[in-house]
Write a protein that holds these residues in place. Structure first.
Motif, PDB file in Angstrom:
ATOM      1  N   ASN A 175       0.852  -1.182   0.000  1.00 32.19           N
ATOM      2  CA  ASN A 175       0.000   0.000   0.000  1.00 32.19           C
ATOM      3  C   ASN A 175       0.893   1.239   0.000  1.00 32.19           C
ATOM      4  OD1 ASN A 175      -1.985   1.852   0.251  1.00 32.19           O
ATOM      5  ND2 ASN A 175      -2.546   1.327   2.351  1.00 32.19           N
ATOM      6  N   PRO A 176       0.911   2.042  -1.081  1.00 36.55           N
ATOM      7  CA  PRO A 176       1.828   3.178  -1.136  1.00 36.55           C
ATOM      8  C   PRO A 176       1.356   4.399  -0.359  1.00 36.55           C
ATOM      9  CG  PRO A 176       0.600   3.043  -3.157  1.00 36.55           C
ATOM     10  CD  PRO A 176       0.212   1.839  -2.342  1.00 36.55           C
ATOM     11  N   ALA A 177       0.172   4.364   0.216  1.00 39.70           N
ATOM     12  CA  ALA A 177      -0.355   5.554   0.885  1.00 39.70           C
ATOM     13  C   ALA A 177       0.484   6.013   2.076  1.00 39.70           C
ATOM     14  CB  ALA A 177      -1.794   5.312   1.324  1.00 39.70           C
ATOM     15  N   PRO A 178       0.992   5.165   2.945  1.00 43.30           N
ATOM     16  CA  PRO A 178       1.709   5.712   4.107  1.00 43.30           C
ATOM     17  C   PRO A 178       3.108   6.239   3.790  1.00 43.30           C
ATOM     18  CG  PRO A 178       1.368   3.349   4.375  1.00 43.30           C
ATOM     19  CD  PRO A 178       0.767   3.743   3.071  1.00 43.30           C
ATOM     20  N   TRP A 179       3.811   5.674   2.864  1.00 39.38           N
ATOM     21  CA  TRP A 179       5.205   6.033   2.688  1.00 39.38           C
ATOM     22  C   TRP A 179       5.493   6.817   1.411  1.00 39.38           C
ATOM     23  CZ3 TRP A 179       7.293   4.111  -1.740  1.00 39.38           C
ATOM     24  CH2 TRP A 179       6.685   2.986  -2.290  1.00 39.38           C
ATOM     25  N   PHE A 180       4.651   6.757   0.417  1.00 36.27           N
ATOM     26  CA  PHE A 180       4.948   7.420  -0.846  1.00 36.27           C
ATOM     27  C   PHE A 180       4.958   8.946  -0.707  1.00 36.27           C
ATOM     28  CE2 PHE A 180       3.790   9.127  -5.047  1.00 36.27           C
ATOM     29  CZ  PHE A 180       4.876   8.649  -5.749  1.00 36.27           C
ATOM     30  N   PHE A 181       4.028   9.492   0.053  1.00 35.67           N
ATOM     31  CA  PHE A 181       3.987  10.943   0.250  1.00 35.67           C
ATOM     32  C   PHE A 181       5.217  11.429   1.009  1.00 35.67           C
ATOM     33  CE2 PHE A 181       2.729  14.674   2.777  1.00 35.67           C
ATOM     34  CZ  PHE A 181       2.483  15.545   1.734  1.00 35.67           C
ATOM     35  N   MET A 182       5.661  10.678   2.001  1.00 32.06           N
ATOM     36  CA  MET A 182       6.850  11.061   2.752  1.00 32.06           C
ATOM     37  C   MET A 182       8.102  10.973   1.885  1.00 32.06           C
ATOM     38  SD  MET A 182       5.998  12.153   5.615  1.00 32.06           S
ATOM     39  CE  MET A 182       7.556  12.223   6.432  1.00 32.06           C
ATOM     40  N   MET A 183       8.192   9.945   1.064  1.00 35.65           N
ATOM     41  CA  MET A 183       9.338   9.817   0.182  1.00 35.65           C
ATOM     42  C   MET A 183       9.356  10.962  -0.839  1.00 35.65           C
ATOM     43  SD  MET A 183      10.407   6.813  -2.462  1.00 35.65           S
ATOM     44  CE  MET A 183       9.185   7.322  -3.659  1.00 35.65           C
ATOM     45  N   LEU A 184       8.205  11.280  -1.393  1.00 37.84           N
ATOM     46  CA  LEU A 184       8.120  12.349  -2.383  1.00 37.84           C
ATOM     47  C   LEU A 184       8.469  13.700  -1.772  1.00 37.84           C
ATOM     48  CD1 LEU A 184       7.346  12.822  -5.336  1.00 37.84           C
ATOM     49  CD2 LEU A 184       5.050  13.346  -4.530  1.00 37.84           C
ATOM     50  N   THR A 185       7.963  14.000  -0.603  1.00 36.86           N
ATOM     51  CA  THR A 185       8.274  15.290   0.023  1.00 36.86           C
ATOM     52  C   THR A 185       9.733  15.376   0.457  1.00 36.86           C
ATOM     53  OG1 THR A 185       7.454  14.445   2.127  1.00 36.86           O
ATOM     54  CG2 THR A 185       5.934  15.762   0.803  1.00 36.86           C
ATOM     55  N   SER A 186      10.292  14.274   0.914  1.00 35.51           N
ATOM     56  CA  SER A 186      11.703  14.331   1.314  1.00 35.51           C
ATOM     57  C   SER A 186      12.612  14.528   0.106  1.00 35.51           C
ATOM     58  CB  SER A 186      12.090  13.080   2.089  1.00 35.51           C
ATOM     59  OG  SER A 186      11.988  11.952   1.258  1.00 35.51           O
ATOM     60  N   TRP A 187      12.311  13.896  -1.022  1.00 33.11           N
ATOM     61  CA  TRP A 187      13.124  14.104  -2.222  1.00 33.11           C
ATOM     62  C   TRP A 187      12.949  15.505  -2.779  1.00 33.11           C
ATOM     63  CZ3 TRP A 187      17.201  11.989  -4.198  1.00 33.11           C
ATOM     64  CH2 TRP A 187      17.513  10.679  -3.860  1.00 33.11           C
ATOM     65  N   LEU A 188      11.763  16.029  -2.735  1.00 34.63           N
ATOM     66  CA  LEU A 188      11.559  17.401  -3.194  1.00 34.63           C
ATOM     67  C   LEU A 188      12.298  18.402  -2.307  1.00 34.63           C
ATOM     68  CD1 LEU A 188       7.826  17.413  -4.309  1.00 34.63           C
ATOM     69  CD2 LEU A 188       9.854  17.718  -5.730  1.00 34.63           C
ATOM     70  N   MET A 189      12.253  18.175  -0.995  1.00 33.87           N
ATOM     71  CA  MET A 189      12.964  19.058  -0.088  1.00 33.87           C
ATOM     72  C   MET A 189      14.469  18.950  -0.318  1.00 33.87           C
ATOM     73  SD  MET A 189      13.055  19.319   4.094  1.00 33.87           S
ATOM     74  CE  MET A 189      11.768  18.171   4.211  1.00 33.87           C
ATOM     75  N   LEU A 190      14.953  17.769  -0.559  1.00 35.38           N
ATOM     76  CA  LEU A 190      16.379  17.593  -0.796  1.00 35.38           C
ATOM     77  C   LEU A 190      16.816  18.281  -2.080  1.00 35.38           C
ATOM     78  CD1 LEU A 190      19.001  16.032   0.105  1.00 35.38           C
ATOM     79  CD2 LEU A 190      18.298  14.347  -1.588  1.00 35.38           C
ATOM     80  N   THR A 191      16.065  18.119  -3.151  1.00 31.82           N
ATOM     81  CA  THR A 191      16.496  18.665  -4.432  1.00 31.82           C
ATOM     82  C   THR A 191      16.217  20.155  -4.573  1.00 31.82           C
ATOM     83  OG1 THR A 191      14.417  18.014  -5.455  1.00 31.82           O
ATOM     84  CG2 THR A 191      16.250  16.476  -5.629  1.00 31.82           C
ATOM     85  N   LEU A 192      15.184  20.658  -3.957  1.00 31.86           N
ATOM     86  CA  LEU A 192      14.826  22.061  -4.154  1.00 31.86           C
ATOM     87  C   LEU A 192      15.345  23.001  -3.071  1.00 31.86           C
ATOM     88  CD1 LEU A 192      11.144  21.625  -5.357  1.00 31.86           C
ATOM     89  CD2 LEU A 192      13.180  22.012  -6.730  1.00 31.86           C
ATOM     90  N   ILE A 193      15.556  22.503  -1.870  1.00 34.78           N
ATOM     91  CA  ILE A 193      15.943  23.386  -0.764  1.00 34.78           C
ATOM     92  C   ILE A 193      17.355  23.095  -0.277  1.00 34.78           C
ATOM     93  CG2 ILE A 193      15.394  24.077   1.598  1.00 34.78           C
ATOM     94  CD1 ILE A 193      12.455  23.429   0.935  1.00 34.78           C
ATOM     95  N   VAL A 194      17.638  21.862   0.043  1.00 31.55           N
ATOM     96  CA  VAL A 194      18.910  21.537   0.693  1.00 31.55           C
ATOM     97  C   VAL A 194      20.063  21.572  -0.292  1.00 31.55           C
ATOM     98  CG1 VAL A 194      20.128  19.739   1.964  1.00 31.55           C
ATOM     99  CG2 VAL A 194      17.740  20.198   2.459  1.00 31.55           C
ATOM    100  N   GLN A 195      19.917  20.989  -1.450  1.00 31.43           N
ATOM    101  CA  GLN A 195      21.020  20.885  -2.395  1.00 31.43           C
ATOM    102  C   GLN A 195      21.540  22.247  -2.872  1.00 31.43           C
ATOM    103  OE1 GLN A 195      20.971  21.232  -6.005  1.00 31.43           O
ATOM    104  NE2 GLN A 195      23.058  20.534  -6.214  1.00 31.43           N
ATOM    105  N   PRO A 196      20.691  23.221  -3.214  1.00 31.14           N
ATOM    106  CA  PRO A 196      21.259  24.535  -3.589  1.00 31.14           C
ATOM    107  C   PRO A 196      21.972  25.232  -2.434  1.00 31.14           C
ATOM    108  CG  PRO A 196      19.028  24.348  -4.412  1.00 31.14           C
ATOM    109  CD  PRO A 196      19.264  23.178  -3.511  1.00 31.14           C
TER     110      PRO A 196
END
Length: 55
Positions: A5-26
């Motif tokens: 069931n992707p509902a519990p972990w997919f949103f967390m994985m997506l938000t963590s990757w977005l935060m990593l690529t858009l905020i932390v990496q620059p």
């Protein structure tokens, strides 16, 4: 099976990757190095052979 069931972990994985690529990496890549590398040619050190007492 609950792990399929992707509902519990997919949103967390997506938000963590977005935060990593858009905020932390620059922010991390904008840091400057305090000690820039020197471009000197290394001088070879003179080594002497070891003298073995039993030879």
């Amino acid at each position: 099976m609950p792990q399929l069931n992707p509902a519990p972990w997919f949103f967390m994985m997506l938000t963590s990757w977005l935060m990593l690529t858009l905020i932390v990496q620059p922010k991390v890549s904008s840091f400057t190095h305090t000690n820039p590398p020197s471009y000197k040619t290394p001088t070879p050190s003179k080594t002497t052979p070891w003298t073995w007492p039993w030879t």
